[in-house]
Scaffold this motif. Structure first.
Motif, PDB file in Angstrom:
ATOM      1  N   VAL A  39       0.830  -1.202   0.000  1.00  0.00           N
ATOM      2  CA  VAL A  39       0.000   0.000   0.000  1.00  0.00           C
ATOM      3  C   VAL A  39       0.866   1.255   0.000  1.00  0.00           C
ATOM      4  O   VAL A  39       1.717   1.428   0.867  1.00  0.00           O
ATOM      5  CB  VAL A  39      -0.946   0.006   1.230  1.00  0.00           C
ATOM      6  CG1 VAL A  39      -1.831   1.246   1.212  1.00  0.00           C
ATOM      7  CG2 VAL A  39      -1.793  -1.259   1.250  1.00  0.00           C
ATOM      8  N   LEU A  40       0.668   2.078  -1.007  1.00  0.00           N
ATOM      9  CA  LEU A  40       1.289   3.404  -1.031  1.00  0.00           C
ATOM     10  C   LEU A  40       0.238   4.362  -0.504  1.00  0.00           C
ATOM     11  O   LEU A  40      -0.837   4.515  -1.113  1.00  0.00           O
ATOM     12  CB  LEU A  40       1.690   3.790  -2.467  1.00  0.00           C
ATOM     13  CG  LEU A  40       3.008   3.220  -3.010  1.00  0.00           C
ATOM     14  CD1 LEU A  40       2.969   1.715  -3.109  1.00  0.00           C
ATOM     15  CD2 LEU A  40       3.342   3.818  -4.358  1.00  0.00           C
ATOM     16  N   ALA A  41       0.505   4.976   0.647  1.00  0.00           N
ATOM     17  CA  ALA A  41      -0.505   5.795   1.322  1.00  0.00           C
ATOM     18  C   ALA A  41       0.168   6.952   2.061  1.00  0.00           C
ATOM     19  O   ALA A  41       1.373   6.902   2.319  1.00  0.00           O
ATOM     20  CB  ALA A  41      -1.299   4.926   2.299  1.00  0.00           C
ATOM     21  N   PRO A  42      -0.604   7.991   2.419  1.00  0.00           N
ATOM     22  CA  PRO A  42      -0.033   9.116   3.156  1.00  0.00           C
ATOM     23  C   PRO A  42       0.733   8.648   4.390  1.00  0.00           C
ATOM     24  O   PRO A  42       0.270   7.780   5.120  1.00  0.00           O
ATOM     25  CB  PRO A  42      -1.270   9.937   3.554  1.00  0.00           C
ATOM     26  CG  PRO A  42      -2.262   9.639   2.478  1.00  0.00           C
ATOM     27  CD  PRO A  42      -2.029   8.185   2.114  1.00  0.00           C
ATOM     28  N   GLY A  43       1.935   9.184   4.581  1.00  0.00           N
ATOM     29  CA  GLY A  43       2.767   8.813   5.721  1.00  0.00           C
ATOM     30  C   GLY A  43       3.702   7.653   5.427  1.00  0.00           C
ATOM     31  O   GLY A  43       4.535   7.296   6.262  1.00  0.00           O
ATOM     32  N   GLY A  44       3.591   7.056   4.225  1.00  0.00           N
ATOM     33  CA  GLY A  44       4.429   5.910   3.880  1.00  0.00           C
ATOM     34  C   GLY A  44       4.971   6.034   2.468  1.00  0.00           C
ATOM     35  O   GLY A  44       5.406   7.098   2.046  1.00  0.00           O
ATOM     36  N   TYR A  45       4.928   4.934   1.738  1.00  0.00           N
ATOM     37  CA  TYR A  45       5.393   4.959   0.352  1.00  0.00           C
ATOM     38  C   TYR A  45       4.470   5.822  -0.506  1.00  0.00           C
ATOM     39  O   TYR A  45       3.265   5.870  -0.291  1.00  0.00           O
ATOM     40  CB  TYR A  45       5.409   3.546  -0.242  1.00  0.00           C
ATOM     41  CG  TYR A  45       6.419   2.624   0.387  1.00  0.00           C
ATOM     42  CD1 TYR A  45       7.776   2.906   0.329  1.00  0.00           C
ATOM     43  CD2 TYR A  45       6.004   1.468   1.026  1.00  0.00           C
ATOM     44  CE1 TYR A  45       8.706   2.052   0.900  1.00  0.00           C
ATOM     45  CE2 TYR A  45       6.935   0.594   1.606  1.00  0.00           C
ATOM     46  CZ  TYR A  45       8.275   0.902   1.530  1.00  0.00           C
ATOM     47  OH  TYR A  45       9.188   0.055   2.087  1.00  0.00           O
ATOM     48  N   HIS A  46       5.052   6.484  -1.494  1.00  0.00           N
ATOM     49  CA  HIS A  46       4.255   7.242  -2.459  1.00  0.00           C
ATOM     50  C   HIS A  46       5.068   7.458  -3.726  1.00  0.00           C
ATOM     51  O   HIS A  46       6.287   7.288  -3.727  1.00  0.00           O
ATOM     52  CB  HIS A  46       3.808   8.583  -1.876  1.00  0.00           C
ATOM     53  CG  HIS A  46       4.934   9.431  -1.366  1.00  0.00           C
ATOM     54  ND1 HIS A  46       5.420   9.299  -0.090  1.00  0.00           N
ATOM     55  CD2 HIS A  46       5.664  10.399  -1.955  1.00  0.00           C
ATOM     56  CE1 HIS A  46       6.406  10.164   0.093  1.00  0.00           C
ATOM     57  NE2 HIS A  46       6.583  10.847  -1.038  1.00  0.00           N
ATOM     58  N   ILE A  47       4.389   7.824  -4.791  1.00  0.00           N
ATOM     59  CA  ILE A  47       5.062   8.198  -6.030  1.00  0.00           C
ATOM     60  C   ILE A  47       5.077   9.714  -6.080  1.00  0.00           C
ATOM     61  O   ILE A  47       4.038  10.360  -5.968  1.00  0.00           O
ATOM     62  CB  ILE A  47       4.335   7.624  -7.266  1.00  0.00           C
ATOM     63  CG1 ILE A  47       4.408   6.093  -7.264  1.00  0.00           C
ATOM     64  CG2 ILE A  47       4.949   8.182  -8.557  1.00  0.00           C
ATOM     65  CD1 ILE A  47       3.473   5.422  -8.258  1.00  0.00           C
ATOM     66  N   MET A  48       6.298  10.272  -6.196  1.00  0.00           N
ATOM     67  CA  MET A  48       6.448  11.718  -6.236  1.00  0.00           C
ATOM     68  C   MET A  48       6.545  12.151  -7.692  1.00  0.00           C
ATOM     69  O   MET A  48       7.339  11.590  -8.454  1.00  0.00           O
ATOM     70  CB  MET A  48       7.754  12.063  -5.505  1.00  0.00           C
ATOM     71  CG  MET A  48       7.831  13.459  -4.985  1.00  0.00           C
ATOM     72  SD  MET A  48       7.283  13.532  -3.264  1.00  0.00           S
ATOM     73  CE  MET A  48       5.746  14.382  -3.444  1.00  0.00           C
ATOM     74  N   LEU A  49       5.718  13.113  -8.064  1.00  0.00           N
ATOM     75  CA  LEU A  49       5.758  13.658  -9.424  1.00  0.00           C
ATOM     76  C   LEU A  49       6.458  15.007  -9.357  1.00  0.00           C
ATOM     77  O   LEU A  49       5.943  15.946  -8.763  1.00  0.00           O
ATOM     78  CB  LEU A  49       4.338  13.822  -9.975  1.00  0.00           C
ATOM     79  CG  LEU A  49       3.453  12.569 -10.003  1.00  0.00           C
ATOM     80  CD1 LEU A  49       2.028  12.931 -10.398  1.00  0.00           C
ATOM     81  CD2 LEU A  49       4.017  11.526 -10.960  1.00  0.00           C
ATOM     82  N   MET A  50       7.659  15.094  -9.946  1.00  0.00           N
ATOM     83  CA  MET A  50       8.435  16.330  -9.871  1.00  0.00           C
ATOM     84  C   MET A  50       8.214  17.204 -11.098  1.00  0.00           C
ATOM     85  O   MET A  50       8.208  16.714 -12.220  1.00  0.00           O
ATOM     86  CB  MET A  50       9.927  16.002  -9.763  1.00  0.00           C
ATOM     87  CG  MET A  50      10.364  15.839  -8.317  1.00  0.00           C
ATOM     88  SD  MET A  50      10.111  14.185  -7.774  1.00  0.00           S
ATOM     89  CE  MET A  50      11.807  13.672  -7.709  1.00  0.00           C
ATOM     90  N   ASP A  51       8.079  18.512 -10.849  1.00  0.00           N
ATOM     91  CA  ASP A  51       7.942  19.505 -11.908  1.00  0.00           C
ATOM     92  C   ASP A  51       6.772  19.154 -12.850  1.00  0.00           C
ATOM     93  O   ASP A  51       6.970  18.757 -13.994  1.00  0.00           O
ATOM     94  CB  ASP A  51       9.267  19.608 -12.688  1.00  0.00           C
ATOM     95  CG  ASP A  51       9.350  20.901 -13.484  1.00  0.00           C
ATOM     96  OD1 ASP A  51       8.385  21.696 -13.455  1.00  0.00           O
ATOM     97  OD2 ASP A  51      10.369  21.104 -14.156  1.00  0.00           O
TER      98      ASP A  51
END
Ligand code: CU
Length: 162
Positions: free
Chosen positions: A98-110
């Motif tokens: 699970v990618l969820a707030p406070g843990g893993y996530h996908i960051m989209l830059m620019d």
């Protein structure tokens, strides 16, 4: 009779690659969502990865809406919420990641374009075995801690984003 069987086999062969492409060979992506964000800034994607096949590894992420995408992990250091890039994520059969707030996530830059509430945009996940799986991400409001249809659990605190 023989001709008919051949026809069936042929259509099965033609259909098979399309199914493999859509399902990513046993990888299933659920509840992909994002927060509204403005162009040029950073966006975030949360989702759940379910591996129905053999053990696999998530090795990369990308999206046409951002110059760069990275897999990140949020962590707390001396009471301060921080994040760091994660090179890959291991997946075991039947154990959802699970990618969820406070843990893993996908960051989209620019961000190349704004992410508006109600929009959808594609994100492509690359797996060591399953290859590329593209999923449509639904954009929630800017302050959304969790999608409305998901039960709140864990520490889904509004202050811990992303
Ligand atoms: Cu991040």
């Amino acid at each position: 009779m023989k001709l008919r069987l051949t026809g069936l086999l042929l259509s099965a062969l033609v259909l098979a690659p399309a199914i493999a492409l859509a399902q990513g060979d046993g990888i299933q992506i659920e509840n992909a969502w994002s927060r509204a964000a403005i162009q040029g800034r950073t966006g975030v994607v949360y989702l759940t990865i379910v591996d129905h096949g053999a053990a696999d590894r998530l090795t990369g992420v990308s999206s046409p809406v951002a110059q760069r995408a990275q897999l990140h992990e949020s962590f707390s250091e001396a009471g301060v919420s921080k994040m760091r890039p994660v090179p890959s994520l291991e997946l075991d059969q039947g154990k959802p990641v699970v990618l969820a707030p406070g843990g893993y996530h996908i960051m989209l830059m620019d961000l190349k374009r704004p992410l508006n509430q109600g929009d959808t945009f594609p994100v492509t996940l690359t797996f060591a075995n399953a290859g590329q799986v593209t999923v449509q991400v639904a954009v929630q409001g800017a302050g959304a801690a969790m999608p409305m249809h998901m039960p709140m659990h864990g520490n889904g605190m509004p202050g811990t984003k992303p």
